[in-house]
Motif scaffolding. Structure first.
Motif, PDB file in Angstrom:
ATOM      1  N   ARG A 444       0.839  -1.202   0.000  1.00 50.42           N
ATOM      2  CA  ARG A 444       0.000   0.000   0.000  1.00 50.42           C
ATOM      3  C   ARG A 444       0.872   1.250   0.000  1.00 50.42           C
ATOM      4  N   TYR A 445       1.962   1.232   0.774  1.00 46.42           N
ATOM      5  CA  TYR A 445       2.774   2.441   0.910  1.00 46.42           C
ATOM      6  C   TYR A 445       3.769   2.606  -0.240  1.00 46.42           C
ATOM      7  N   THR A 446       4.464   1.530  -0.601  1.00 51.81           N
ATOM      8  CA  THR A 446       5.547   1.667  -1.589  1.00 51.81           C
ATOM      9  C   THR A 446       5.072   1.497  -3.026  1.00 51.81           C
ATOM     10  N   GLY A 447       3.945   0.824  -3.224  1.00 52.79           N
ATOM     11  CA  GLY A 447       3.524   0.500  -4.579  1.00 52.79           C
ATOM     12  C   GLY A 447       4.322  -0.635  -5.192  1.00 52.79           C
ATOM     13  N   ASP A 448       5.222  -1.239  -4.413  1.00 55.06           N
ATOM     14  CA  ASP A 448       6.067  -2.348  -4.892  1.00 55.06           C
ATOM     15  C   ASP A 448       5.335  -3.662  -4.644  1.00 55.06           C
ATOM     16  N   PHE A 449       4.721  -4.193  -5.688  1.00 57.12           N
ATOM     17  CA  PHE A 449       3.980  -5.453  -5.539  1.00 57.12           C
ATOM     18  C   PHE A 449       4.900  -6.669  -5.647  1.00 57.12           C
ATOM     19  N   SER A 450       6.124  -6.463  -6.125  1.00 54.19           N
ATOM     20  CA  SER A 450       6.971  -7.599  -6.495  1.00 54.19           C
ATOM     21  C   SER A 450       7.230  -8.547  -5.331  1.00 54.19           C
ATOM     22  N   TYR A 451       7.256  -8.027  -4.094  1.00 57.34           N
ATOM     23  CA  TYR A 451       7.521  -8.904  -2.956  1.00 57.34           C
ATOM     24  C   TYR A 451       6.480 -10.015  -2.850  1.00 57.34           C
ATOM     25  N   ILE A 452       5.233  -9.728  -3.214  1.00 56.71           N
ATOM     26  CA  ILE A 452       4.153 -10.701  -2.999  1.00 56.71           C
ATOM     27  C   ILE A 452       4.312 -11.921  -3.914  1.00 56.71           C
ATOM     28  N   PRO A 453       4.473 -11.773  -5.229  1.00 63.61           N
ATOM     29  CA  PRO A 453       4.692 -12.984  -6.036  1.00 63.61           C
ATOM     30  C   PRO A 453       6.042 -13.652  -5.766  1.00 63.61           C
ATOM     31  N   GLU A 454       7.048 -12.874  -5.413  1.00 69.29           N
ATOM     32  CA  GLU A 454       8.378 -13.453  -5.217  1.00 69.29           C
ATOM     33  C   GLU A 454       8.477 -14.201  -3.884  1.00 69.29           C
ATOM     34  N   MET A 455       7.863 -13.682  -2.842  1.00 67.85           N
ATOM     35  CA  MET A 455       8.018 -14.268  -1.507  1.00 67.85           C
ATOM     36  C   MET A 455       6.729 -14.228  -0.680  1.00 67.85           C
ATOM     37  N   GLY A 456       6.075 -13.079  -0.684  1.00 68.85           N
ATOM     38  CA  GLY A 456       5.019 -12.816   0.283  1.00 68.85           C
ATOM     39  C   GLY A 456       3.810 -13.721   0.187  1.00 68.85           C
ATOM     40  N   LEU A 457       3.455 -14.157  -1.023  1.00 70.38           N
ATOM     41  CA  LEU A 457       2.256 -14.982  -1.149  1.00 70.38           C
ATOM     42  C   LEU A 457       2.437 -16.313  -0.411  1.00 70.38           C
ATOM     43  N   GLU A 458       3.637 -16.859  -0.445  1.00 64.63           N
ATOM     44  CA  GLU A 458       3.874 -18.112   0.293  1.00 64.63           C
ATOM     45  C   GLU A 458       3.672 -17.893   1.793  1.00 64.63           C
ATOM     46  N   VAL A 459       4.106 -16.745   2.295  1.00 68.65           N
ATOM     47  CA  VAL A 459       3.898 -16.411   3.710  1.00 68.65           C
ATOM     48  C   VAL A 459       2.404 -16.295   3.997  1.00 68.65           C
ATOM     49  N   LEU A 460       1.699 -15.587   3.138  1.00 64.33           N
ATOM     50  CA  LEU A 460       0.255 -15.392   3.338  1.00 64.33           C
ATOM     51  C   LEU A 460      -0.494 -16.721   3.327  1.00 64.33           C
ATOM     52  N   ILE A 461      -0.112 -17.619   2.437  1.00 67.60           N
ATOM     53  CA  ILE A 461      -0.788 -18.923   2.354  1.00 67.60           C
ATOM     54  C   ILE A 461      -0.577 -19.705   3.649  1.00 67.60           C
ATOM     55  N   GLY A 462       0.650 -19.710   4.157  1.00 66.71           N
ATOM     56  CA  GLY A 462       0.922 -20.412   5.407  1.00 66.71           C
ATOM     57  C   GLY A 462       0.103 -19.846   6.548  1.00 66.71           C
ATOM     58  N   ILE A 463       0.014 -18.521   6.613  1.00 64.16           N
ATOM     59  CA  ILE A 463      -0.753 -17.863   7.674  1.00 64.16           C
ATOM     60  C   ILE A 463      -2.240 -18.154   7.527  1.00 64.16           C
ATOM     61  N   ALA A 464      -2.765 -18.079   6.304  1.00 67.58           N
ATOM     62  CA  ALA A 464      -4.191 -18.354   6.079  1.00 67.58           C
ATOM     63  C   ALA A 464      -4.524 -19.797   6.464  1.00 67.58           C
ATOM     64  N   ARG A 465      -3.655 -20.724   6.127  1.00 66.81           N
ATOM     65  CA  ARG A 465      -3.890 -22.122   6.506  1.00 66.81           C
ATOM     66  C   ARG A 465      -3.953 -22.285   8.022  1.00 66.81           C
ATOM     67  N   PHE A 466      -3.135 -21.537   8.711  1.00 63.44           N
ATOM     68  CA  PHE A 466      -3.184 -21.616  10.168  1.00 63.44           C
ATOM     69  C   PHE A 466      -4.528 -21.115  10.688  1.00 63.44           C
ATOM     70  N   TRP A 467      -4.967 -19.950  10.212  1.00 61.20           N
ATOM     71  CA  TRP A 467      -6.245 -19.414  10.705  1.00 61.20           C
ATOM     72  C   TRP A 467      -7.402 -20.352  10.366  1.00 61.20           C
ATOM     73  N   ASN A 468      -7.344 -20.935   9.188  1.00 64.19           N
ATOM     74  CA  ASN A 468      -8.416 -21.845   8.788  1.00 64.19           C
ATOM     75  C   ASN A 468      -8.515 -23.034   9.742  1.00 64.19           C
ATOM     76  N   LYS A 469      -7.357 -23.554  10.148  1.00 58.32           N
ATOM     77  CA  LYS A 469      -7.347 -24.719  11.041  1.00 58.32           C
ATOM     78  C   LYS A 469      -7.583 -24.313  12.501  1.00 58.32           C
ATOM     79  N   ARG A 470      -7.205 -23.104  12.873  1.00 58.60           N
ATOM     80  CA  ARG A 470      -7.321 -22.685  14.277  1.00 58.60           C
ATOM     81  C   ARG A 470      -8.759 -22.299  14.627  1.00 58.60           C
TER      82      ARG A 470
END
Length: 768
Positions: A444-470
């Motif tokens: 939102r602040y930097t406008g740099d989306f590249s982190y999400i396809p390169e790394m961040g989406l894998e982090v988000l998926i792991g976190i979402a899986r945790f919330w789904n199971k918790r």
């Protein structure tokens, strides 16, 4: 009563007069660091009174075996301890065979200590009369170099005032140190060698268990009345310590001075077998430059930091001193030059809490570093979490979750959970949400989306899986609930349906689904790589959507508010205003049982959610919740007042916003929580910055646009700050009549001020 001995000054922290009862507090307040190492403001000379000796090396830690009364499955094996490192700062001073020690001197006068934040140095001066009748004037100045971050330098002088005297300087290295914070009194260091070469000395040591190799080093030069002096030393050496003894005969009025260079080389940066060689190179550079030139470099380096990070306040010296103190210590702790490091909650000022990384980094520190550095520094903080994803998945497995669910640790050094209080380790799971929010906030602040396809989406998926199971489906409520948690308010443990936790879990699930769709559409090759690794299915996404859509939020129709947790209204709702002052802080006066049954809130909890997700709620909803929860909040967490200050500003309650600002900015200077002797609250200092920029300045990013709603406390004449927004620097100056915007950049920038579009051009002033 709060302490009030620090003299108000715009650029310095100043203490005048020697008081033994203040020594440990001042050791914290006057701490120095350079991102790679740091030290409490211990005296160079001997001090036999109560003191907390501390020198620390970034990234070097010890896994102290967890100590609990009853072991539970899933407990971390260790609590990572910030390590008190071998000390290089010591200089014994002996005058006519008597050791200079302010604890035993007959008189100490004209004592002054100054931490110059503008230029990055610590000084001390005093006049002391020893028991042998000799009176001396002592002056010292020291700093940890920003340019040569393995090097520190001390200049220390003794002037004999009332007689002739023999003065001996004994600079030393000491490896026989222990941690203040230790579970079992283990030996943390293995001293490998104590050696010297000419007048250079080295202690090579290795941490037990973790095996970090370090070399602590020193070398000294001397002057008599500003003339270089060559003295042959006597050497004393043991298995853990080495000292050189230099003696000089002084006539009354003579000044004998030592310049001592020291520091650390570490195998995080060098081959472990080359640490002494690396140390020699550092010492040679120090000798080539000399103390004066090194100090000039230090001033220039800090000048560059302040040029971007400074916040000026006119008309309120205590407020000005407070914000600069916070900005200074944040930069002493973390400069963003090493992506393997993070921002410890005590920085280099103490050992409490252990670990180097808490949710504080993502929730509070990231905005400061995004706006005052370049975006690569902020991205380093996000990449740090990506590199710990496998450990986060292991952490979740220890709690019984599998299939790629990730639970990031509450406290960590290397990605493993290392906190040993069960109500935090197992229950304060909201930290997962802050990490996902930081990914969103960075984009939102930097406008740099590249982190999400390169790394961040894998982090988000792991976190979402945790919330789904918790989350658990409640037949009675026909909703998904989250049971047995501790929210940001740690004065409620093992409660059900903490509103903040439930809300951020729902948001994480929805945001991750949104990012999966965007990466699949716009970055197909990245999506293919992630899909092969994570194996996301349509059925799994449907499960996430069901949980998010049916998340339960405790709500009271009569009060028209979300409840902090299911049982909050069962408590005896006595406000803080009716809590006797002699009962504060309750965490030092009450039993834990009484705290847990009370309505008192340690830090912003429900309101933390309103801060993160301000756009999801109306101003009227914020006001209603603020008015309900603020009267029960004791702010006994350093992370609390800043959020309340920002929200009070949003509600245009400037008196209240200012009061909270002062509390967060001077939390340590005035020792609100009566614990500054243990170290400073580094990560909450970023919240102080936010309380001005986001609070009074009203800075937000809305619809991909930088926006402001500037306000000013009535007792300020003006204030100013800079933000680096997408590689364009916006300078904002606010006074009681107007706001002035100035742009440093290559192209025009359209911002929104009080809901109106304003275009600012490079190097032109725009007045609103």
């Amino acid at each position: 009563m709060n302490q009030n001995y620090i003299i108000p000054n715009e650029w310095s922290i100043i203490e005048e007069g020697f008081d033994k009862d203040r020594v440990m507090s001042s050791e914290s307040l006057f701490s120095i660091g350079n991102g790679a190492m740091g030290q409490r403001a211990n005296f160079e000379e001997t001090y036999s009174g109560p003191t907390f000796q501390g020198s620390y090396i970034a990234g070097v830690y010890y896994p102290d075996k967890t100590r609990v009364g009853w072991w539970k499955n899933g407990y971390p094996e260790y609590f990572a301890k910030v390590l008190n490192a071998p000390s290089w700062i010591g200089i014994n001073v002996i005058i006519n065979n008597e050791i200079l020690d302010l604890n035993t001197c007959d008189t100490v006068s004209d004592f002054k200590r100054e931490l110059n934040m503008k230029e990055g140095w610590l000084s001390r001066s005093f006049v002391a009369t020893l028991k042998n009748g000799i009176q001396v004037e002592v002056k010292s100045i020291r700093f940890l170099s920003l340019d040569l971050d393995e090097l520190g330098a001390i200049n220390y002088s003794v002037k004999v005032l009332n007689d002739d005297a023999t003065v001996v300087f004994e600079p030393y290295l000491d490896g026989g140190i222990t941690n203040e914070d230790s579970n079992w009194d283990d030996k943390f260091w293995d001293i490998l060698s104590v050696t010297r070469e000419d007048e250079m000395a080295f202690i090579q040591a290795k941490t037990m268990k973790t095996g970090f190799s370090t070399c602590t080093f020193m070398q000294s030069t001397f002057k008599m009345n500003d003339e270089d002096l060559q003295i042959a030393p006597n050497v004393s050496q043991s298995s853990t310590k080495i000292s050189f003894s230099y003696s000089a005969n002084l006539s009354q009025g003579d000044t004998f001075s030592i310049t001592k260079y020291g520091g650390y080389t570490v195998d995080r940066n060098h081959d472990k077998y080359e640490l002494v060689t690396a140390a020699k190179n550092v010492l040679r550079k120090a000798q080539d430059y000399g103390f004066t030139a090194l100090l000039e470099q230090q001033k220039n380096a800090w000048s560059k930091i302040w040029d971007m990070a400074d916040i000026t306040i006119s008309g309120d010296i205590e407020a000005q001193q407070g914000i600069r103190f916070n900005i200074f210590h944040l930069n002493q702790t973390y400069l963003g030059t090493d992506p393997t490091l993070n921002i410890g909650p005590k920085g280099f000022t103490g050992e409490k809490y252990g670990g180097s990384t808490y949710w504080d980094t993502e929730a509070y520190c990231l905005p400061f570093y995004m706006a005052t550095k370049n975006q690569s520094v902020a991205r380093n903080l996000l990449e740090y979490r990506y590199h710990h994803l496998d450990k986060a998945i292991e952490n979740a497995e220890k709690l019984g979750f599998n299939s790629g669910a990730a639970l990031y640790p509450m406290v960590t050094m290397n990605g493993e959970e290392c906190h040993n209080e069960w109500e935090i380790t197992f229950q304060e799971i909201h930290r997962n949400g802050a990490i996902a929010f930081a990914i969103f906030n960075y984009y939102r602040y930097t406008g740099d989306f590249s982190y999400i396809p390169e790394m961040g989406l894998e982090v988000l998926i792991g976190i979402a899986r945790f919330w789904n199971k918790r989350a658990t489906y409640s037949t009675a409520k026909d909703k998904y609930v989250i049971l047995g948690v501790t929210g940001p308010n740690e004065y409620e443990n093992n409660i059900n349906n903490n509103w903040y936790t439930n809300y951020i879990a729902k948001w994480c699930l929805e945001y991750t689904m949104e990012m999966i769709a965007k990466v699949k559409s716009d970055y197909p090759s990245d999506f293919t790589r992630i899909q092969e690794k994570a194996k996301i299915s349509d059925n799994e996404l449907a499960d996430w959507k069901n949980v998010a859509d049916a998340m339960y939020f405790p709500y009271h129709e009569g009060l028209n508010i979300y409840l902090q947790q299911d049982g909050f209204l069962d408590k005896e709702l006595i406000t803080v205003a009716d809590l006797p002052e002699d009962q504060r802080p309750i965490n030092q006066k009450w039993s834990w049982d009484r705290i847990l049954r009370s309505p008192y809130i340690k830090q912003a909890d429900t309101l933390q959610g309103f801060y993160f997700f301000e756009d999801h709620f109306s101003t009227e909803e914020l006001e209603r919740h603020f008015d309900f929860y603020e009267p029960f909040t004791v702010h006994e967490s350093s992370l609390s007042p800043c959020v309340h200050s920002i929200q009070a500003s949003k509600l245009n309650r400037m008196e209240q916003a200012y009061t909270f600002y002062l509390r967060t900015s001077r939390l340590d200077l005035d020792d609100y929580n009566h614990e500054v002797h243990e170290g400073l609250h580094i990560t909450s200092m970023a919240g102080t910055w936010m309380s001005i920029v986001e609070g009074f300045g009203g800075m937000r990013i809305k619809n991909d646009q930088l926006t402001f709603e500037p306000r000013i406390p009535k007792n300020w004449d003006a204030y100013s700050f800079k933000v680096n927004f997408r590689n364009q620097i916006v300078n904002v100056k606010v006074n009681q009549q107007k706001t002035v915007f100035e742009l440093e950049g290559d192209a025009d920038l359209t911002i929104k001020v009080n809901d109106k579009d304003i275009t600012i051009s490079p190097d032109e002033l725009v007045v609103v």
